[in-house]
Design a protein around this motif. Structure first.
Motif, PDB file in Angstrom:
ATOM      1  N   ARG A   1      -6.150  30.843-155.095  1.00 29.36           N
ATOM      2  CA  ARG A   1      -5.497  30.411-156.342  1.00 29.36           C
ATOM      3  C   ARG A   1      -4.667  29.139-156.124  1.00 29.36           C
ATOM      4  NH1 ARG A   1      -6.287  29.929-160.313  1.00 29.36           N
ATOM      5  NH2 ARG A   1      -6.416  31.975-161.217  1.00 29.36           N
ATOM      6  N   PHE A   2      -4.101  28.980-154.943  1.00 31.56           N
ATOM      7  CA  PHE A   2      -3.135  27.918-154.676  1.00 31.56           C
ATOM      8  C   PHE A   2      -3.781  26.678-154.073  1.00 31.56           C
ATOM      9  CE2 PHE A   2      -1.406  32.190-154.141  1.00 31.56           C
ATOM     10  CZ  PHE A   2      -0.600  32.226-155.266  1.00 31.56           C
ATOM     11  N   CYS A   3      -5.102  26.681-153.965  1.00 29.61           N
ATOM     12  CA  CYS A   3      -5.831  25.580-153.332  1.00 29.61           C
ATOM     13  C   CYS A   3      -6.616  24.776-154.353  1.00 29.61           C
ATOM     14  CB  CYS A   3      -6.793  26.140-152.287  1.00 29.61           C
ATOM     15  SG  CYS A   3      -5.940  27.010-150.969  1.00 29.61           S
ATOM     16  N   ASN A   4      -7.007  23.597-153.916  1.00 31.06           N
ATOM     17  CA  ASN A   4      -7.840  22.746-154.752  1.00 31.06           C
ATOM     18  C   ASN A   4      -9.299  23.081-154.452  1.00 31.06           C
ATOM     19  OD1 ASN A   4      -8.799  20.785-156.437  1.00 31.06           O
ATOM     20  ND2 ASN A   4      -8.426  19.113-155.013  1.00 31.06           N
ATOM     21  N   ALA A   5      -9.849  23.967-155.260  1.00 32.44           N
ATOM     22  CA  ALA A   5     -11.244  24.392-155.130  1.00 32.44           C
ATOM     23  C   ALA A   5     -11.813  24.542-156.540  1.00 32.44           C
ATOM     24  CB  ALA A   5     -11.325  25.694-154.344  1.00 32.44           C
ATOM     25  N   PRO A   6     -12.043  23.417-157.231  1.00 31.21           N
ATOM     26  CA  PRO A   6     -12.493  23.474-158.621  1.00 31.21           C
ATOM     27  C   PRO A   6     -13.759  24.303-158.829  1.00 31.21           C
ATOM     28  CG  PRO A   6     -11.909  21.225-158.023  1.00 31.21           C
ATOM     29  CD  PRO A   6     -11.869  22.042-156.763  1.00 31.21           C
ATOM     30  N   GLY A   7     -14.650  24.329-157.852  1.00 31.62           N
ATOM     31  CA  GLY A   7     -15.869  25.113-157.967  1.00 31.62           C
ATOM     32  C   GLY A   7     -15.601  26.609-158.061  1.00 31.62           C
ATOM     33  N   LEU A   8     -14.411  27.012-157.631  1.00 31.82           N
ATOM     34  CA  LEU A   8     -14.004  28.416-157.716  1.00 31.82           C
ATOM     35  C   LEU A   8     -13.027  28.644-158.864  1.00 31.82           C
ATOM     36  CD1 LEU A   8     -13.386  29.142-153.910  1.00 31.82           C
ATOM     37  CD2 LEU A   8     -15.475  29.518-155.241  1.00 31.82           C
ATOM     38  N   GLY A   9     -12.777  27.604-159.655  1.00 32.48           N
ATOM     39  CA  GLY A   9     -11.824  27.717-160.750  1.00 32.48           C
ATOM     40  C   GLY A   9     -10.378  27.666-160.276  1.00 32.48           C
ATOM     41  N   CYS A  10     -10.159  27.053-159.102  1.00 31.74           N
ATOM     42  CA  CYS A  10      -8.812  26.958-158.523  1.00 31.74           C
ATOM     43  C   CYS A  10      -8.384  25.494-158.496  1.00 31.74           C
ATOM     44  CB  CYS A  10      -8.807  27.535-157.112  1.00 31.74           C
ATOM     45  SG  CYS A  10      -9.307  29.266-157.060  1.00 31.74           S
ATOM     46  N   PHE A  11      -7.218  25.219-159.047  1.00 33.69           N
ATOM     47  CA  PHE A  11      -6.784  23.847-159.212  1.00 33.69           C
ATOM     48  C   PHE A  11      -5.390  23.614-158.624  1.00 33.69           C
ATOM     49  CE2 PHE A  11      -9.812  24.998-162.476  1.00 33.69           C
ATOM     50  CZ  PHE A  11     -10.766  23.998-162.317  1.00 33.69           C
ATOM     51  N   GLY A  12      -5.145  24.226-157.475  1.00 35.28           N
ATOM     52  CA  GLY A  12      -3.874  24.036-156.788  1.00 35.28           C
ATOM     53  C   GLY A  12      -3.834  22.701-156.068  1.00 35.28           C
ATOM     54  N   ASP A  13      -2.752  22.463-155.357  1.00 35.37           N
ATOM     55  CA  ASP A  13      -2.543  21.183-154.675  1.00 35.37           C
ATOM     56  C   ASP A  13      -2.995  21.188-153.220  1.00 35.37           C
ATOM     57  OD1 ASP A  13      -1.359  20.048-156.949  1.00 35.37           O
ATOM     58  OD2 ASP A  13       0.590  20.920-156.423  1.00 35.37           O
ATOM     59  N   ASP A  14      -3.193  22.351-152.651  1.00 33.33           N
ATOM     60  CA  ASP A  14      -3.408  22.432-151.214  1.00 33.33           C
ATOM     61  C   ASP A  14      -4.879  22.457-150.824  1.00 33.33           C
ATOM     62  OD1 ASP A  14      -0.654  22.655-150.095  1.00 33.33           O
ATOM     63  OD2 ASP A  14      -0.582  24.375-151.448  1.00 33.33           O
ATOM     64  N   ASP A  15      -5.135  22.023-149.597  1.00 29.80           N
ATOM     65  CA  ASP A  15      -6.469  22.045-149.007  1.00 29.80           C
ATOM     66  C   ASP A  15      -6.966  23.487-148.936  1.00 29.80           C
ATOM     67  OD1 ASP A  15      -8.372  22.261-146.591  1.00 29.80           O
ATOM     68  OD2 ASP A  15      -8.164  20.092-146.812  1.00 29.80           O
ATOM     69  N   TYR A  16      -8.248  23.677-149.211  1.00 34.71           N
ATOM     70  CA  TYR A  16      -8.819  25.029-149.211  1.00 34.71           C
ATOM     71  C   TYR A  16      -8.631  25.738-147.876  1.00 34.71           C
ATOM     72  CZ  TYR A  16     -12.002  28.888-149.787  1.00 34.71           C
ATOM     73  OH  TYR A  16     -12.531  30.161-149.856  1.00 34.71           O
TER      74      TYR A  16
ATOM     75  N   PHE B   1     -20.679  36.796-146.708  1.00 35.59           N
ATOM     76  CA  PHE B   1     -20.676  36.459-148.132  1.00 35.59           C
ATOM     77  C   PHE B   1     -19.895  35.180-148.392  1.00 35.59           C
ATOM     78  CE2 PHE B   1     -21.028  41.048-147.749  1.00 35.59           C
ATOM     79  CZ  PHE B   1     -22.179  41.284-148.481  1.00 35.59           C
ATOM     80  N   SER B   2     -20.436  34.368-149.276  1.00 44.25           N
ATOM     81  CA  SER B   2     -19.770  33.149-149.717  1.00 44.25           C
ATOM     82  C   SER B   2     -19.253  33.367-151.136  1.00 44.25           C
ATOM     83  CB  SER B   2     -20.768  31.992-149.697  1.00 44.25           C
ATOM     84  OG  SER B   2     -20.177  30.824-150.204  1.00 44.25           O
ATOM     85  N   LYS B   3     -18.262  32.587-151.516  1.00 40.88           N
ATOM     86  CA  LYS B   3     -17.750  32.649-152.890  1.00 40.88           C
ATOM     87  C   LYS B   3     -18.490  31.685-153.816  1.00 40.88           C
ATOM     88  CE  LYS B   3     -13.532  32.210-151.244  1.00 40.88           C
ATOM     89  NZ  LYS B   3     -13.838  32.571-149.864  1.00 40.88           N
ATOM     90  N   SER B   4     -19.485  31.003-153.285  1.00 41.16           N
ATOM     91  CA  SER B   4     -20.263  30.070-154.100  1.00 41.16           C
ATOM     92  C   SER B   4     -21.752  30.284-153.832  1.00 41.16           C
ATOM     93  CB  SER B   4     -19.856  28.631-153.772  1.00 41.16           C
ATOM     94  OG  SER B   4     -20.086  28.369-152.401  1.00 41.16           O
ATOM     95  N   GLY B   5     -22.560  29.555-154.550  1.00 44.67           N
ATOM     96  CA  GLY B   5     -24.006  29.701-154.386  1.00 44.67           C
ATOM     97  C   GLY B   5     -24.485  31.016-154.972  1.00 44.67           C
ATOM     98  N   ASP B   6     -25.508  31.600-154.358  1.00 43.55           N
ATOM     99  CA  ASP B   6     -26.081  32.827-154.914  1.00 43.55           C
ATOM    100  C   ASP B   6     -25.269  34.081-154.575  1.00 43.55           C
ATOM    101  OD1 ASP B   6     -26.717  33.489-152.274  1.00 43.55           O
ATOM    102  OD2 ASP B   6     -28.880  33.235-152.547  1.00 43.55           O
ATOM    103  N   MET B   7     -24.309  33.953-153.691  1.00 41.80           N
ATOM    104  CA  MET B   7     -23.391  35.032-153.296  1.00 41.80           C
ATOM    105  C   MET B   7     -24.131  36.250-152.718  1.00 41.80           C
ATOM    106  SD  MET B   7     -20.390  34.724-156.183  1.00 41.80           S
ATOM    107  CE  MET B   7     -19.176  35.647-155.253  1.00 41.80           C
TER     108      MET B   7
END
Length: 180
Positions: free
Chosen positions: A60-75, A143-149
């Motif tokens: 939630r606190f990281c910048n990972a737009p592909g996961l719907g997360c728009f925080g300031d910190d590196d993933y 398991f990954s949080k992206s792709g086909d999961m």
């Protein structure tokens, strides 16, 4: 025992795309971890179940737009950030779950690797130590949080880890020998 969904609800609202991804991924990891843990007499299944559900709470606190997360910190910091927020809540047993958050990334990360690769992490060891930490770390690799999961094979995971060098691959292989 702590209800991990109540902790997740503190940081993720209903109908939040990041929450949906987190819950799907964490459920996959929990199921895999419990499947592994059932063969390990010393494993605490309650800690594994709750810990697997909360291991990625820090996305939630990281910048990972592909996961719907728009925080300031590196993933890469998601484990540490999750640990900090769990510690802040201060519930009984929180340190156990904070350590799971910190130590699940990759196959664990050593202080030497952080220094050598100039990683965006405080320079210390984040290696899984307890049985529960190791099992969740291992299960997370499938398991990954992206792709086909979909669940990955051991061979695919090994191929992905090769790019990070010998030490992470050796740690993964050791986890496989210990638990699979």
């Amino acid at each position: 025992m702590i209800d991990p969904l109540k902790i997740i609800d503190i940081f993720y609202k209903e109908n939040d795309p990041a929450r949906e991804i987190l819950l799907l991924h964490s459920t996959q990891v929990r199921n895999k971890a419990l499947s592994i843990a059932k063969r390990v007499k010393t494993a605490d299944l309650e800690i594994i179940s709750a810990g697997a559900m909360m291991h990625d709470i820090g996305i939630r606190f990281c910048n990972a737009p592909g996961l719907g997360c728009f925080g300031d910190d590196d993933y890469l910091l998601h484990g540490i950030l999750g640990a900090e927020h769990i510690r802040f809540l201060g519930f009984e047993g929180c340190e156990t779950f904070a350590r799971i958050c910190e130590r699940h990334t990759g196959s664990g990360i050593s202080a030497d690797e952080i220094f050598e690769r100039k990683m965006a992490l405080p320079e210390k060891d984040y290696l899984p130590e307890t049985t529960e930490e190791k099992i969740i770390c291992l299960a997370d690799k499938f398991f990954s949080k992206s792709g086909d999961m979909q669940e990955k094979t051991v061979e695919k995971i090994r191929k992905e880890l090769e790019k990070f060098g010998k030490a992470p691959l050796d740690r993964f292989d050791a986890l496989c020998r210990e638990f699979l």
